[in-house]
Design an enzyme around this catalytic site. Sequence first.
Site, PDB file in Angstrom:
ATOM      1  N   ASP A  49       6.128  10.571  -2.695  1.00 56.36           N
ATOM      2  CA  ASP A  49       7.223  11.392  -3.175  1.00 56.36           C
ATOM      3  C   ASP A  49       8.567  10.833  -2.705  1.00 56.36           C
ATOM      4  OD1 ASP A  49       8.453  13.599  -4.344  1.00 56.36           O
ATOM      5  OD2 ASP A  49       8.528  14.641  -2.430  1.00 56.36           O
ATOM      6  N   THR A  82      13.363  12.268  -8.148  1.00 55.38           N
ATOM      7  CA  THR A  82      14.208  11.676  -7.108  1.00 55.38           C
ATOM      8  C   THR A  82      14.126  10.161  -7.116  1.00 55.38           C
ATOM      9  OG1 THR A  82      12.368  12.190  -5.684  1.00 55.38           O
ATOM     10  CG2 THR A  82      14.303  13.537  -5.446  1.00 55.38           C
ATOM     11  N   THR A  83      12.916   9.635  -7.339  1.00 55.55           N
ATOM     12  CA  THR A  83      12.785   8.173  -7.354  1.00 55.55           C
ATOM     13  C   THR A  83      13.565   7.627  -8.539  1.00 55.55           C
ATOM     14  OG1 THR A  83      10.548   8.625  -6.612  1.00 55.55           O
ATOM     15  CG2 THR A  83      11.088   6.346  -7.042  1.00 55.55           C
ATOM     16  N   ASP A 363       6.604  20.209  -6.383  1.00 52.47           N
ATOM     17  CA  ASP A 363       7.262  19.457  -7.460  1.00 52.47           C
ATOM     18  C   ASP A 363       6.766  19.933  -8.816  1.00 52.47           C
ATOM     19  OD1 ASP A 363       8.367  18.031  -5.508  1.00 52.47           O
ATOM     20  OD2 ASP A 363       7.579  16.073  -6.098  1.00 52.47           O
TER      21      ASP A 363
HETATM   22  P1  ADP Z   1      10.103  10.621  -9.619  1.00 58.50           P
HETATM   23  O1  ADP Z   1      10.328  10.792  -8.152  1.00 58.50           O
HETATM   24  O2  ADP Z   1      11.310  10.057 -10.280  1.00 58.50           O
HETATM   25  O3  ADP Z   1       9.584  11.827 -10.291  1.00 58.50           O
HETATM   26  P2  ADP Z   1       7.505   9.504 -10.113  1.00 58.50           P
HETATM   27  O4  ADP Z   1       6.830   8.490  -9.260  1.00 58.50           O
HETATM   28  O5  ADP Z   1       6.992  10.880 -10.096  1.00 58.50           O
HETATM   29  O6  ADP Z   1       9.028   9.474  -9.742  1.00 58.50           O
HETATM   30  O7  ADP Z   1       7.459   8.933 -11.601  1.00 58.50           O
HETATM   31  C1  ADP Z   1       7.963   9.656 -12.675  1.00 58.50           C
HETATM   32  C2  ADP Z   1       7.996   8.818 -13.935  1.00 58.50           C
HETATM   33  O8  ADP Z   1       6.674   8.435 -14.338  1.00 58.50           O
HETATM   34  C3  ADP Z   1       8.583   9.667 -15.043  1.00 58.50           C
HETATM   35  O9  ADP Z   1       9.502   8.890 -15.780  1.00 58.50           O
HETATM   36  C4  ADP Z   1       7.345  10.019 -15.866  1.00 58.50           C
HETATM   37  O10 ADP Z   1       7.666  10.276 -17.212  1.00 58.50           O
HETATM   38  C5  ADP Z   1       6.529   8.745 -15.720  1.00 58.50           C
HETATM   39  N1  ADP Z   1       5.115   8.930 -16.097  1.00 58.50           N
HETATM   40  C6  ADP Z   1       4.268   9.898 -15.693  1.00 58.50           C
HETATM   41  N2  ADP Z   1       3.041   9.744 -16.283  1.00 58.50           N
HETATM   42  C7  ADP Z   1       3.134   8.655 -17.068  1.00 58.50           C
HETATM   43  C8  ADP Z   1       2.206   7.948 -17.927  1.00 58.50           C
HETATM   44  N3  ADP Z   1       0.967   8.379 -18.071  1.00 58.50           N
HETATM   45  N4  ADP Z   1       2.660   6.859 -18.575  1.00 58.50           N
HETATM   46  C9  ADP Z   1       3.911   6.416 -18.405  1.00 58.50           C
HETATM   47  N5  ADP Z   1       4.823   7.017 -17.603  1.00 58.50           N
HETATM   48  C10 ADP Z   1       4.447   8.102 -16.955  1.00 58.50           C
END
Ligand code: ADP
Length: 498
Positions: A49, A82-83, A363
């Site tokens: 996270d 956040t990332t 989250d």
């Molecule tokens: P953050 O802290 O920004 O939420 P995450 O590591 O949770 O970072 O990644 C979120 C990103 O991953 C988002 O842009 C989300 O749409 C993308 N994402 C989630 N599942 C998938 C998937 N199956 N294929 C492609 N992208 C995905």
Amino acid sequence: MTGEKKQTAQSNNIRAAKLIADTVRSTLGPAGMDKMMVDGGGNVIVTNDGATILQQLDIGHPGAKMIVEAANTQESMCYDGTTTTTVLAGSLLGNSEPLFSKGLHSNIICKGYRQAAKWAVDHIESTAVDAKEYLTHVAKTAITGKSLETSMEHVSALCVEAAEQAKGDIKRIRVIGQPGGSLDDSHCFGGVMLNQTFLTPNMPKIPYGKVLLINTGLSVKKEEGVQVNLQSVSDIKSYKQYADKDVWQGKVDAIVEQLPKGGVVFCRDSVNELVAALLAKNNISVAHRVPPSDLDALSTTLGAPINHSADDSLVAQKSEYLIEQKVIGDMDYILVEGDRVTTLVLRGATRQTLDETERGFDDALGVVCLAYNSGRVVTGGGSSYVGAALNLRSRAAEIGGRAQMAIEAFADALETIPATIAENAGFVPLDTILALRNEHQQGNQDAGPDIENGGTCSMIEANVWEPVGLVRQAILSASEVSISILRIDDIIGKKSDD
Ligand code: ADP
Ligand code: MG
């Protein structure tokens, strides 16, 4: 100010911000890796996270601190993303460097970035669709890549159930972790669960009883400035009886008057055993040392007022629901049913996995509530960022002059989101960007990175959805912090605040 000094402060800040972005970029997306964080005392956190990583980082550089602040804003407003915010801010700042070397003034870059952020958000909002049928997918998208993924269907269904029960109000959802069992045993409880027991054992189930919430305790207060001269054992006995009776009887009477047929009293502070016993005689059970947050939740779920003193004008509330004490796993709980607060009970094998589970749940719950409240969602995986980048490039000339170079730099930065998601899944970012541009140019607005096979795929078919508010806030937080950093031309020491 000399040109050289200005450049040093700016490039120092940019470097520090990029460093922060690089720290978390490998965790972005479903294939992102985890970070193990260790402090001087050997305490370990394993997390994926972004917010948790940034909060725990030992950061000294002021520029880097600003990025962490932006991520914190994102976390507090949207619970997720956040990332994305951090990586986007890192790219925006990184992409400003070639513009500086081409001789653009920071004011021009800021002007371009500000305009680009507005256009990008407008474009993304225009592509949003109704959230109703996509809530489960929003939960799944937020969970992917986290430890919760192992129980994806169950967890996402729980999040949607809780959000719907609480009508999108996250303050009405409480999450409690219970070590033991597995994630699949997690469940939703309609009401409040307190990790407590009643002072008087063998409490019967109390259906439809009356409840009193008291924001203080019922225990002995020392009488100050009074000297009592006791000569014999019988003196002590009679004094105790007199003192106890004097101090307690009024309070007990006031409570019994409110709960003539019995009921339950929840007190924030401790309760004297004698009082508990006196109340038990009147069929009244007492739980004490109830934390303020639990007392608030009880007040919400029962619609009961919180009494601030135990002496007079107590107001009780009739409960329409069941209140009972139960052992779940190997812990005692008081369960207070109600329909205004929902408690999510998370199960996990160890405290450490449970902590990460709780973070993931927070989250996912927040994001589902966000989607529920705003009612609009867009496809995820960075697909909306690619669409916005395409739109920005087509409009860059509108702003005229050198600022259009900044608009293009902004568009490039937006594309780093899907590129990084693909890169973390083991694919070449540049190829992914080119393929995505191609798809979007042909009108496939939902094209995003295919994290299984490389290349692109439809995010609608992959069921990847995000609340539009999350994407909007990520773009605004990242552009605002980048603009603030670009406008700084010097770092000066100041006196401490205290
Ligand atoms: P953050 O802290 O920004 O939420 P995450 O590591 O949770 O970072 O990644 C979120 C990103 O991953 C988002 O842009 C989300 O749409 C993308 N994402 C989630 N599942 C998938 C998937 N199956 N294929 C492609 N992208 C995905
Ligand atoms: Mg996330």
